[in-house]
Design a protein around this motif. Structure first.
Motif, short mmCIF file in Angstrom:
data_model
loop_
_atom_site.label_atom_id
_atom_site.label_comp_id
_atom_site.label_asym_id
_atom_site.label_seq_id
_atom_site.Cartn_x
_atom_site.Cartn_y
_atom_site.Cartn_z
N PHE A 195 0.83 -1.21 0.00
CA PHE A 195 0.00 0.00 0.00
C PHE A 195 0.87 1.26 0.00
CE2 PHE A 195 -2.69 -3.13 2.39
CZ PHE A 195 -3.66 -3.28 1.41
N ARG A 196 2.08 1.15 -0.50
CA ARG A 196 3.00 2.28 -0.43
C ARG A 196 2.54 3.49 -1.24
NH1 ARG A 196 5.80 -1.75 -3.20
NH2 ARG A 196 6.19 -1.36 -5.41
N ASP A 197 1.65 3.29 -2.23
CA ASP A 197 1.17 4.44 -3.00
C ASP A 197 -0.26 4.81 -2.62
OD1 ASP A 197 0.05 2.16 -4.06
OD2 ASP A 197 0.16 2.85 -6.14
N ALA A 198 -0.75 4.31 -1.49
CA ALA A 198 -2.11 4.65 -1.04
C ALA A 198 -2.06 5.84 -0.09
CB ALA A 198 -2.74 3.45 -0.34
N LEU A 199 -3.17 6.57 -0.01
CA LEU A 199 -3.30 7.63 0.97
C LEU A 199 -3.65 7.04 2.34
CD1 LEU A 199 -5.25 10.32 -1.06
CD2 LEU A 199 -2.94 10.53 -0.15
N ILE A 200 -4.60 6.10 2.34
CA ILE A 200 -5.03 5.49 3.60
C ILE A 200 -5.75 4.20 3.30
CG2 ILE A 200 -7.27 6.68 3.70
CD1 ILE A 200 -6.74 6.98 6.78
N VAL A 201 -5.69 3.27 4.26
CA VAL A 201 -6.38 1.98 4.17
C VAL A 201 -7.24 1.83 5.41
CG1 VAL A 201 -6.09 -0.52 3.96
CG2 VAL A 201 -4.36 1.02 2.97
N TRP A 202 -8.50 1.45 5.21
CA TRP A 202 -9.43 1.22 6.33
C TRP A 202 -9.90 -0.23 6.32
CZ3 TRP A 202 -10.34 4.26 10.34
CH2 TRP A 202 -10.19 5.64 10.22
N ALA A 203 -9.97 -0.84 7.50
CA ALA A 203 -10.58 -2.15 7.70
C ALA A 203 -11.35 -2.07 9.01
CB ALA A 203 -9.53 -3.26 7.76
N GLY A 204 -12.66 -1.90 8.91
CA GLY A 204 -13.45 -1.70 10.12
C GLY A 204 -13.07 -0.39 10.79
N ASP A 205 -12.66 -0.45 12.06
CA ASP A 205 -12.26 0.75 12.77
C ASP A 205 -10.74 0.89 12.85
OD1 ASP A 205 -11.67 -1.31 14.49
OD2 ASP A 205 -12.74 -0.49 16.22
N SER A 206 -10.02 0.14 11.98
CA SER A 206 -8.56 0.19 11.96
C SER A 206 -8.10 0.84 10.66
CB SER A 206 -7.96 -1.21 12.07
OG SER A 206 -8.36 -1.83 13.28
N ALA A 207 -7.00 1.58 10.73
CA ALA A 207 -6.51 2.30 9.56
C ALA A 207 -4.99 2.23 9.47
CB ALA A 207 -6.98 3.75 9.59
N TYR A 208 -4.50 2.41 8.25
CA TYR A 208 -3.06 2.44 7.99
C TYR A 208 -2.78 3.47 6.91
CZ TYR A 208 1.38 1.34 5.77
OH TYR A 208 2.62 1.45 5.23
N SER A 209 -1.64 4.14 7.01
CA SER A 209 -1.18 5.03 5.95
C SER A 209 0.34 4.98 5.89
CB SER A 209 -1.64 6.46 6.18
OG SER A 209 -1.08 7.32 5.18
N PRO A 210 0.92 5.00 4.69
CA PRO A 210 2.38 5.04 4.57
C PRO A 210 2.94 6.44 4.85
CG PRO A 210 1.40 5.10 2.39
CD PRO A 210 0.26 4.88 3.36
N ASN A 211 2.05 7.43 4.86
CA ASN A 211 2.50 8.79 5.12
C ASN A 211 2.68 9.01 6.62
OD1 ASN A 211 1.67 11.78 5.83
ND2 ASN A 211 2.53 11.80 3.77
N PRO A 212 3.85 9.46 7.06
CA PRO A 212 4.10 9.56 8.51
C PRO A 212 3.17 10.54 9.22
CG PRO A 212 5.89 10.56 7.24
CD PRO A 212 5.05 9.80 6.27
N VAL A 213 2.77 11.62 8.56
CA VAL A 213 1.88 12.58 9.19
C VAL A 213 0.49 11.97 9.36
CG1 VAL A 213 0.81 14.86 9.00
CG2 VAL A 213 3.19 14.52 8.26
#
Length: 240
Positions: A195-213
């Protein structure tokens, strides 16, 4: 998909990642998208113990179809097929022994076009046999067939000790459009470099982003968990 974090995308930016390169690697003009035709290029980074490469045989993994090799300056390609007419391997060989360089001084590039399996979030491996020949005509063979510990974003053994001769690998991405994309992931994903070129990933109430901010915002948002792995059967939303 959660609708909070209103300032998330105002500060987010795309993060480009660099994949580790194996001794024999597979790359292409862009992401390898499931179910599409892909122009794959294999780079032979070096020969064997100081000897130049003479022959390269690449096995075609199950699910990769409509395979067509390209001849190269390295040498012409020949194909092997099974009883159903599916290409099972491609071999590139120097035109004659005189084409072999006296020492291991060059990298070589080989190419093929194929249709990828319609199985996003999976890794396909191309086991490869490299045959080198020295100035005296002696041949050395290296089998690049290892699959443990070398990426395999969907594999259970990704954290294990890497094998010395990893097979060239290609990660299969899902089709995407700018904005939100909904997927059901059928494999176990724990390497979020996919997901290195994604803004954000959501799964239920959990999220991930490669952007440190953005990542910092996720970590401090009330009611939001940090997404660290995705289990088979999970529905996710990804914004590109």
């Amino acid at each position: 998909m959660k609708s909070s974090l209103p300032t998330l995308f105002a500060v987010a930016s795309l993060v480009a990642g660099t994949a580790a390169q194996a001794h024999i690697s597979v790359t292409g003009p862009g992401p390898a998208v499931a179910g599409t035709t892909y122009d794959a290029q294999l780079t032979i980074s070096h020969g064997c113990s100081g000897a130049d490469t003479y022959r390269v045989k690449v096995r075609i993994p199950a699910g990769v179809t409509s395979v067509r090799p390209l001849d190269s300056t390295f040498g012409k390609a020949t194909v092997e097929k099974d009883g159903n007419g599916q290409v099972t391997s491609i071999t590139w060989t120097r035109g004659n022994a005189a084409d072999v360089l006296p020492a291991d001084t060059h990298a070589h590039k080989l190419a093929l076009r194929a249709r990828l399996p319609d199985t996003p979030f999976t890794t396909v491996y191309f086991p490869t046999t490299q045959v080198c020949r020295d100035a005296q005509g002696r041949e050395t063979t290296v089998e690049w067939v290892g699959t443990s510990g070398h990426g395999g974003h969907d594999g259970a053994d990704s954290g294990s000790t890497p094998q010395a001769e990893p097979a060239p690998e290609l990660f299969v991405y899902p089709a995407r459009t700018p904005g939100w994309n909904k997927y059901t992931v059928e494999t176990h994903v724990h390497d979020f470099a996919v997901f290195r070129d994604a803004l954000i990933v959501w799964a239920g109430d959990s999220a991930y982003s490669p952007n440190p901010v953005t990542k910092a915002l996720i970590e401090t948002e009330a009611g939001t968990k940090v997404l660290t792995e995705i289990h088979p059967g999970t529905e996710i939303w990804v914004k590109y």
